[in-house]
Motif scaffolding. Structure first.
Motif: not given
Ligand code: ZN
Length: 154
Positions: A92, A96, A100, A126-127
């Motif tokens: 994550s 992120g 990205v 981005t999750r």
């Protein structure tokens, strides 16, 4: 990607995460540096200021994530110091921040031996999301069996 097995965690992981566009040499080096710098404190039990500089606000524990040699997928370092619960937070964090500008395809499958459940880790923009794949069938049977028992005893 190989399938690291963490017997102490009772979880088997397989699958692959492809990256588009391919990572630059610098991005590959940075992933490698973060993995190395975050692993060292876990091995030596000493804090590392370097990992805080490389990855401000990073999750706890060593980052398992490195690039394949071609830069086209994320690979997992299966060092024994890598904890199963660091895999998702680090992924994550990386998607992120550093990654990205990239998009991902594929999934990582987690088989939890104790819980007898399958889940899939996928990246949506981005999750990072974890989705259940299979529910434990014997639990359903067990509940049904227990529910039937009073009727049988009447
Ligand atoms: Zn690759």
């Amino acid at each position: 990607m190989h399938a690291p097995l963490h017997p102490s965690d009772g979880v088997v992981i397989s699958g692959a995460l492809q990256i588009a566009p391919h990572l630059s040499r610098d991005a590959m080096d940075l992933l490698q540096a973060i993995a190395a710098a975050s692993l060292r404190p876990a091995v030596d039990d000493t804090p590392s200021a370097l990992v805080d500089q490389l990855a401000p606000g990073h999750p706890d524990g060593p980052s398992p994530w490195v690039s394949c040699p071609e830069g086209c997928c994320l690979d997992m370092n299966d060092d024994t110091y890598i904890r199963i619960d660091a895999i998702e937070p680090w992924l994550s964090y990386l998607v992120g921040t550093l990654l990205v500008d990239h998009s991902f395809s594929g999934a990582l499958m987690f088989w939890d031996c104790a819980e007898r459940t399958f889940s899939a880790l996928v990246i949506d923009g981005t999750r990072v999301c974890r989705k259940p794949v299979l529910r434990r069938r014997d639990r359903t049977r067990g509940q049904r069996a227990r529910a039937l028992r009073p009727i049988e005893s009447v």
